[in-house]
Design an enzyme around this catalytic site. Structure first.
Site, PDB file in Angstrom:
ATOM      1  N   ALA A  55       0.822  -1.221   0.000  1.00  0.00           N
ATOM      2  CA  ALA A  55       0.000   0.000   0.000  1.00  0.00           C
ATOM      3  C   ALA A  55       0.849   1.261   0.000  1.00  0.00           C
ATOM      4  CB  ALA A  55      -0.944  -0.007   1.201  1.00  0.00           C
ATOM      5  N   GLY A  56       2.126   1.107  -0.254  1.00  0.00           N
ATOM      6  CA  GLY A  56       2.981   2.289  -0.332  1.00  0.00           C
ATOM      7  C   GLY A  56       3.481   2.758   1.022  1.00  0.00           C
ATOM      8  N   LEU A  57       3.349   1.921   2.055  1.00  0.00           N
ATOM      9  CA  LEU A  57       3.858   2.303   3.380  1.00  0.00           C
ATOM     10  C   LEU A  57       5.141   1.531   3.700  1.00  0.00           C
ATOM     11  CD1 LEU A  57       0.510   2.541   5.409  1.00  0.00           C
ATOM     12  CD2 LEU A  57       1.787   4.375   4.281  1.00  0.00           C
ATOM     13  N   SER A  58       5.741   0.959   2.671  1.00  0.00           N
ATOM     14  CA  SER A  58       7.040   0.292   2.790  1.00  0.00           C
ATOM     15  C   SER A  58       7.019  -0.994   3.602  1.00  0.00           C
ATOM     16  CB  SER A  58       8.092   1.233   3.387  1.00  0.00           C
ATOM     17  OG  SER A  58       8.414   2.189   2.455  1.00  0.00           O
ATOM     18  N   GLU A 117      16.731  -5.394  -2.053  1.00  0.00           N
ATOM     19  CA  GLU A 117      15.553  -5.006  -2.853  1.00  0.00           C
ATOM     20  C   GLU A 117      15.962  -4.848  -4.333  1.00  0.00           C
ATOM     21  OE1 GLU A 117      12.296  -4.166  -1.354  1.00  0.00           O
ATOM     22  OE2 GLU A 117      11.566  -4.166  -3.415  1.00  0.00           O
ATOM     23  N   ASP A 145      13.241   4.372   1.747  1.00  0.00           N
ATOM     24  CA  ASP A 145      12.381   3.569   2.617  1.00  0.00           C
ATOM     25  C   ASP A 145      13.182   2.827   3.678  1.00  0.00           C
ATOM     26  OD1 ASP A 145      10.597   4.442   0.786  1.00  0.00           O
ATOM     27  OD2 ASP A 145      10.223   2.491  -0.137  1.00  0.00           O
ATOM     28  N   TYR A 192       7.578   1.343 -11.897  1.00  0.00           N
ATOM     29  CA  TYR A 192       8.600   2.031 -11.113  1.00  0.00           C
ATOM     30  C   TYR A 192       9.939   1.969 -11.858  1.00  0.00           C
ATOM     31  CZ  TYR A 192      11.420   3.337  -7.078  1.00  0.00           C
ATOM     32  OH  TYR A 192      12.299   3.974  -6.238  1.00  0.00           O
TER      33      TYR A 192
HETATM   34  C1  GLA Z   1       9.284   3.624  -3.374  1.00  0.00           C
HETATM   35  C2  GLA Z   1      10.783   3.341  -3.351  1.00  0.00           C
HETATM   36  C3  GLA Z   1      11.562   4.522  -2.786  1.00  0.00           C
HETATM   37  C4  GLA Z   1      11.170   5.825  -3.474  1.00  0.00           C
HETATM   38  C5  GLA Z   1       9.647   5.978  -3.543  1.00  0.00           C
HETATM   39  C6  GLA Z   1       9.221   7.156  -4.371  1.00  0.00           C
HETATM   40  O1  GLA Z   1       8.801   3.737  -2.071  1.00  0.00           O
HETATM   41  O2  GLA Z   1      11.063   2.182  -2.586  1.00  0.00           O
HETATM   42  O3  GLA Z   1      12.945   4.279  -2.906  1.00  0.00           O
HETATM   43  O4  GLA Z   1      11.738   5.920  -4.755  1.00  0.00           O
HETATM   44  O5  GLA Z   1       9.024   4.820  -4.075  1.00  0.00           O
HETATM   45  O6  GLA Z   1       9.660   8.335  -3.811  1.00  0.00           O
END
Ligand code: GLA
Length: 385
Positions: A121-124, A158, A170, A220
């Site tokens: 969800a984009g929260l790493s 990663e 992140d 990405y």
């Molecule tokens: C993901 C990547 C980060 C960064 C963001 C965008 O979270 O893991 O390294 O590039 O996208 O800012």
């Protein structure tokens, strides 16, 4: 969470866990898609994250289990591993592979993971489980690796094991987070400082679009490649190592070198976003939340129009935020293409904001978002139990 994790560890492995570790997720306040262009970013760790209960074993096996996914793995200790399929345990396995390949001696481990971050969800969630594993190995075997190096090696995993060309933001944020602080990180030099993130009368609200994200990794990597291509073109004239070394004024004078209009848009976002981070840092340092909020809106606009990584779900949320009087700033956070947005909302209005936005989003998109108020938290740590 902990008591369930410990209880379940006992049930599954018939012994006590020796340690429990935790690593948070993160939001990025501003500075998006510029970490891999040598720019400045401003993330903070959040309270949700990933837990690991772990004990060494003498039968030289790595056992991976998770409360949230049914897949498990039970592998012999060997000299190297490669990624298999799309299962969750590839992340910790990649980290363990990195340690082994770097000459660190590991013993067998029984591991039970569990998380309360929405996955993908984009929260790493990926950085969270990677840094969690690296942090745990470092503590279990007393390798004395610094937190920053744990973040760097997790990023390498990663990039090389998982195949995503992410930057360092992140992994750095979830390793190095600090309560009530934003991290201002220069991704070129790795210089960083903590800035008080005292939002005064505002709450940092996280809004999960709940959009199913597909092919995020490949889109990405496509943006990553576009930035590389734009940089090569600018290098014909400019002596720079990365796109963020170009100032907005220099870019204006040389943008004709970037003949492809798509590449030009990508580069323009990167160059301006980097300048916005500098302004945002000054705004935070002077507790000027209004200016900070405006920069968040501008950042989103740029990610929508120039970098093209937002989409209907995120844009619907940000449009709503713009029209909500007690919201002073909002933007997508993380890679985009769905995932989460963040907003600064007057504390007294968070309940009303949540109710109205939920209704509006449901009407426009057809399903509900998840909305939670959050704050900046500490990074990876051991949990005493
Ligand atoms: C993901 C990547 C980060 C960064 C963001 C965008 O979270 O893991 O390294 O590039 O996208 O800012």
């Amino acid at each position: 969470m902990n008591s369930e994790l410990i209880e379940e560890f006992r049930n599954r492995f018939q012994k006590e866990p020796e340690h429990v570790f935790f690593c948070p997720g993160r939001v990025n306040l501003i500075g998006e898609h510029i970490d891999y262009n040598g720019g400045g970013v401003m993330p903070c760790a959040i309270s949700r994250g990933t837990f690991l209960a772990v004990s060494k074993n003498i039968d030289k096996r790595f056992r991976f289990q998770c409360l949230d996914f049914p897949e498990t793995a039970d592998l012999h200790l060997q000299e190297s591993y490669s990624k298999t399929g799309k299962q969750w345990f590839n992340y910790p396995l990649g980290v363990m592979n990195h340690f082994i390949q770097s000459g660190y001696n590991l013993s067998g481990l029984d591991m039970l993971f569990s998380g309360n971050l929405p996955v993908g969800a984009g929260l790493s969630s990926s950085a969270s489980i990677e840094v969690l594993t690296a942090f745990a190995l470092n503590e279990l075997y007393q390798f004395n690796i610094s937190l920053i190096d744990l973040a760097l090696l997790s990023k390498k995993v990663e990039n090389e094991f998982m195949g995503v060309n992410c930057g360092i933001m992140d992994q750095f944020a979830v390793a190095m987070g600090k309560k009530e602080k934003a991290i201002l990180l220069d991704c070129d030099t790795m210089d960083y400082e903590y800035i008080p993130f005292e939002t005064a009368g505002y709450s940092l609200v996280i809004i999960n679009t709940n959009k199913k994200r597909e092919l995020v990794g490949s889109k990405y990597n496509e943006r990553f490649a576009e930035c590389g291509a734009a940089l090569r073109l600018l290098k014909q004239k400019l002596n720079v190592e990365n796109l963020c070394a170009v100032t907005p004024a220099e870019f204006e004078m040389n943008r004709h070198l970037v003949t492809d209009p798509v590449l030009q848009k990508r580069a323009l976002h990167v160059v301006n976003e980097n300048a916005r981070v500098k302004d945002a840092a000054i705004a935070l340092q002077t507790a000027d939340m209004e200016t900070f909020g405006k920069l968040m809106f501008t950042s989103h606009q740029s990610l929508k129009e120039l970098y093209e990584v937002t989409g209907k779900e995120l844009d619907t949320i940000i449009e709503f935020c713009k029209n909500y009087a007690d919201c002073i700033g909002a933007r997508m956070t993380g890679a985009g293409f769905g995932g989460c947005a963040i907003a600064l909302v007057k504390k007294k209005s968070v309940a009303d904001f949540t109710a109205r936005l939920s209704r509006h989003y449901q009407d426009e998109i057809g399903y509900s978002p998840e909305i939670v108020a959050s704050h900046a938290e500490d990074g990876a740590k051991e949990i005493r139990f």
